[in-house]
Design a protein around this motif. Structure first.
Motif, PDB file in Angstrom:
ATOM      1  N   ASP A  38      50.220  36.042  49.479  1.00  0.00           N
ATOM      2  CA  ASP A  38      51.453  36.045  50.264  1.00  0.00           C
ATOM      3  C   ASP A  38      52.346  37.202  49.823  1.00  0.00           C
ATOM      4  O   ASP A  38      52.022  37.930  48.876  1.00  0.00           O
ATOM      5  CB  ASP A  38      52.193  34.704  50.140  1.00  0.00           C
ATOM      6  N   ALA A  39      53.465  37.396  50.511  1.00  0.00           N
ATOM      7  CA  ALA A  39      54.368  38.510  50.203  1.00  0.00           C
ATOM      8  C   ALA A  39      55.783  38.154  50.627  1.00  0.00           C
ATOM      9  O   ALA A  39      56.000  37.291  51.488  1.00  0.00           O
ATOM     10  CB  ALA A  39      53.913  39.790  50.911  1.00  0.00           C
ATOM     11  N   ARG A  40      56.745  38.836  50.039  1.00  0.00           N
ATOM     12  CA  ARG A  40      58.156  38.687  50.420  1.00  0.00           C
ATOM     13  C   ARG A  40      58.597  39.920  51.183  1.00  0.00           C
ATOM     14  O   ARG A  40      57.932  40.969  51.156  1.00  0.00           O
ATOM     15  CB  ARG A  40      59.012  38.491  49.167  1.00  0.00           C
ATOM     16  N   LEU A  41      59.730  39.842  51.869  1.00  0.00           N
ATOM     17  CA  LEU A  41      60.333  40.981  52.541  1.00  0.00           C
ATOM     18  C   LEU A  41      61.400  41.571  51.626  1.00  0.00           C
ATOM     19  O   LEU A  41      62.199  40.828  51.038  1.00  0.00           O
ATOM     20  CB  LEU A  41      60.950  40.561  53.876  1.00  0.00           C
ATOM     21  N   ILE A  42      61.422  42.899  51.510  1.00  0.00           N
ATOM     22  CA  ILE A  42      62.285  43.548  50.528  1.00  0.00           C
ATOM     23  C   ILE A  42      62.944  44.802  51.100  1.00  0.00           C
ATOM     24  O   ILE A  42      62.497  45.342  52.121  1.00  0.00           O
ATOM     25  CB  ILE A  42      61.488  43.967  49.271  1.00  0.00           C
ATOM     26  N   PHE A  43      64.006  45.240  50.446  1.00  0.00           N
ATOM     27  CA  PHE A  43      64.560  46.575  50.677  1.00  0.00           C
ATOM     28  C   PHE A  43      65.038  47.133  49.344  1.00  0.00           C
ATOM     29  O   PHE A  43      65.299  46.381  48.395  1.00  0.00           O
ATOM     30  CB  PHE A  43      65.703  46.549  51.710  1.00  0.00           C
ATOM     31  N   TRP A  44      65.121  48.458  49.265  1.00  0.00           N
ATOM     32  CA  TRP A  44      65.500  49.121  48.024  1.00  0.00           C
ATOM     33  C   TRP A  44      67.002  49.338  47.987  1.00  0.00           C
ATOM     34  O   TRP A  44      67.595  49.884  48.919  1.00  0.00           O
ATOM     35  CB  TRP A  44      64.787  50.464  47.904  1.00  0.00           C
ATOM     36  N   ASP A  45      67.637  48.887  46.911  1.00  0.00           N
ATOM     37  CA  ASP A  45      69.064  49.123  46.681  1.00  0.00           C
ATOM     38  C   ASP A  45      69.176  50.114  45.531  1.00  0.00           C
ATOM     39  O   ASP A  45      68.909  49.766  44.379  1.00  0.00           O
ATOM     40  CB  ASP A  45      69.773  47.814  46.327  1.00  0.00           C
ATOM     41  N   PRO A  46      69.585  51.366  45.804  1.00  0.00           N
ATOM     42  CA  PRO A  46      69.578  52.392  44.760  1.00  0.00           C
ATOM     43  C   PRO A  46      70.682  52.237  43.724  1.00  0.00           C
ATOM     44  O   PRO A  46      70.608  52.862  42.661  1.00  0.00           O
ATOM     45  CB  PRO A  46      69.763  53.692  45.551  1.00  0.00           C
ATOM     46  N   THR A  47      71.694  51.425  44.001  1.00  0.00           N
ATOM     47  CA  THR A  47      72.817  51.309  43.077  1.00  0.00           C
ATOM     48  C   THR A  47      72.793  50.025  42.251  1.00  0.00           C
ATOM     49  O   THR A  47      73.312  49.985  41.140  1.00  0.00           O
ATOM     50  CB  THR A  47      74.146  51.377  43.847  1.00  0.00           C
ATOM     51  N   ARG A  48      72.189  48.998  42.771  1.00  0.00           N
ATOM     52  CA  ARG A  48      72.134  47.737  42.032  1.00  0.00           C
ATOM     53  C   ARG A  48      71.208  47.890  40.825  1.00  0.00           C
ATOM     54  O   ARG A  48      70.152  48.510  40.903  1.00  0.00           O
ATOM     55  CB  ARG A  48      71.621  46.612  42.932  1.00  0.00           C
ATOM     56  N   ARG A  49      71.597  47.305  39.706  1.00  0.00           N
ATOM     57  CA  ARG A  49      70.801  47.430  38.486  1.00  0.00           C
ATOM     58  C   ARG A  49      69.608  46.479  38.516  1.00  0.00           C
ATOM     59  O   ARG A  49      69.711  45.333  38.945  1.00  0.00           O
ATOM     60  CB  ARG A  49      71.661  47.178  37.242  1.00  0.00           C
ATOM     61  N   SER A  50      68.493  46.987  38.022  1.00  0.00           N
ATOM     62  CA  SER A  50      67.275  46.190  38.013  1.00  0.00           C
ATOM     63  C   SER A  50      67.311  45.171  36.889  1.00  0.00           C
ATOM     64  O   SER A  50      67.627  45.509  35.745  1.00  0.00           O
ATOM     65  CB  SER A  50      66.064  47.100  37.832  1.00  0.00           C
TER      66      SER A  50
END
Length: 319
Positions: free
Chosen positions: A274-286
């Motif tokens: 299975d998989a999730r839906l994602i987007f990249w946030d360049p400012t939020r800390r990992s």
């Protein structure tokens, strides 16, 4: 390498993006923790058809592309196995998309050719009016391609197909920052968390480790879990056939935001399903390493199996 191991009757795990035929042709010796290329292609194709196809490229980084109907290019390694899976993805998209559709572009994984290849691929995609690049690639390739895209002032949608750990924060942080802010797609990995919270962190603590766990340990632990489970299920007569039976009859586990669904079965030699839906946030800390840039889950991190993708327009909050 894995084909040669199977030829010599040595059980082996790994591969990434290999089609189902790769494993079945080498039974009972080859397995993979990660999703096979056919399922990855079908799952991504289902999502693309239900949420992206026949719509404008609204998440491209330049206004000219945002006003165009999506026209996709699937990027993949130039081995027959990887091309086969990529063609399956493109064919799925072309059955549902009545506009730009999808084509396949293959590249050599030889890093000695990476800069020249990336320059050419970026130029061709721009000239062909491609609005949407689908990365069905190894995780190193975007390190070379994304700066070339930016240097040519070309900012398409960058779609993560979900495989090969492109959806891991610590790798995506290496990609061109201007380019990757337009990245979204599928993530096979569970939601990003501190390494200490993963199974690998628990294993590390059980050995009385005192330093920080290895940053990519979570991506490796799954293989050891399958290996250990297969050995236990095989019983005292450890043969390749018994190991295969042990792995393929393991009960499914996971399927929640923090745990991928691991499910084997008859003629199903790969785990993640299975998989999730994602987007990249360049400012939020990992949460993985505390650095800027992380993949953010949509739908609360809900994970989707084949046939379960919602039929709606893909939306990134606040964009």
């Amino acid at each position: 390498f894995q084909s040669e191991l199977s030829h010599h009757k040595v059980t082996n795990l790994g591969g990434l993006n290999m089609p189902l035929s790769f494993s079945t042709s080498q039974a009972p010796y080859h397995f993979d923790y990660d999703m096979d290329g056919d399922t990855q292609a079908e799952l991504t194709g289902e999502w693309y058809c239900r949420q992206l196809a026949n719509r404008k490229a609204s998440y491209a980084g330049e206004a000219d592309l945002r006003n165009k109907p999506r026209s996709a290019e699937v990027l993949t390694e130039d081995t027959p196995e990887h091309v086969e899976a990529a063609q399956r993805l493109a064919a799925t998209i072309n059955r549902c998309d009545h506009g730009g559709g999808a084509t396949v572009k293959a590249y050599s994984p030889d890093t000695g050719q990476a800069v020249v290849q990336s320059t050419t691929l970026a130029s061709q995609a721009k000239q062909n009016g491609i609005t949407t690049l689908l990365y069905f690639t190894d995780p190193v390739f975007p390190v070379y391609l994304t700066p070339q895209l930016t240097s040519q002032n070309y900012f398409p949608e960058n779609v993560v197909v979900g495989s090969s750990y492109l959806d891991f924060d610590a790798l995506a942080q290496l990609y061109d920052k201007q380019q990757w802010k337009n990245a979204f797609g599928l993530g096979d990995l569970p939601q990003m968390n501190p390494i200490a919270d993963y199974d690998s962190g628990a294993v590390y603590r059980s050995t009385h480790g005192t330093q920080g766990p290895y940053i990519s340990a979570a991506n490796i632990q799954g293989y050891f879990t399958i290996l250990g489970s297969g050995l236990q299920q095989a019983g005292p007569d450890l043969t390749a056939i018994n190991f295969e039976r042990g792995v393929l009859t393991l009960p499914p586990v996971g399927g929640s935001p923090n745990h991928a669904l691991i499910q084997f079965g008859q003629n199903d030699f790969t785990g993640v399903s299975d998989a999730r839906l994602i987007f990249w946030d360049p400012t939020r800390r990992s949460p993985v390493n505390g650095k800027s840039g992380t993949y953010v889950s949509l739908d609360g991190g809900k994970r989707y199996t084949l046939g379960g993708m919602p039929n709606q327009t893909f939306k990134i909050p606040g964009r």
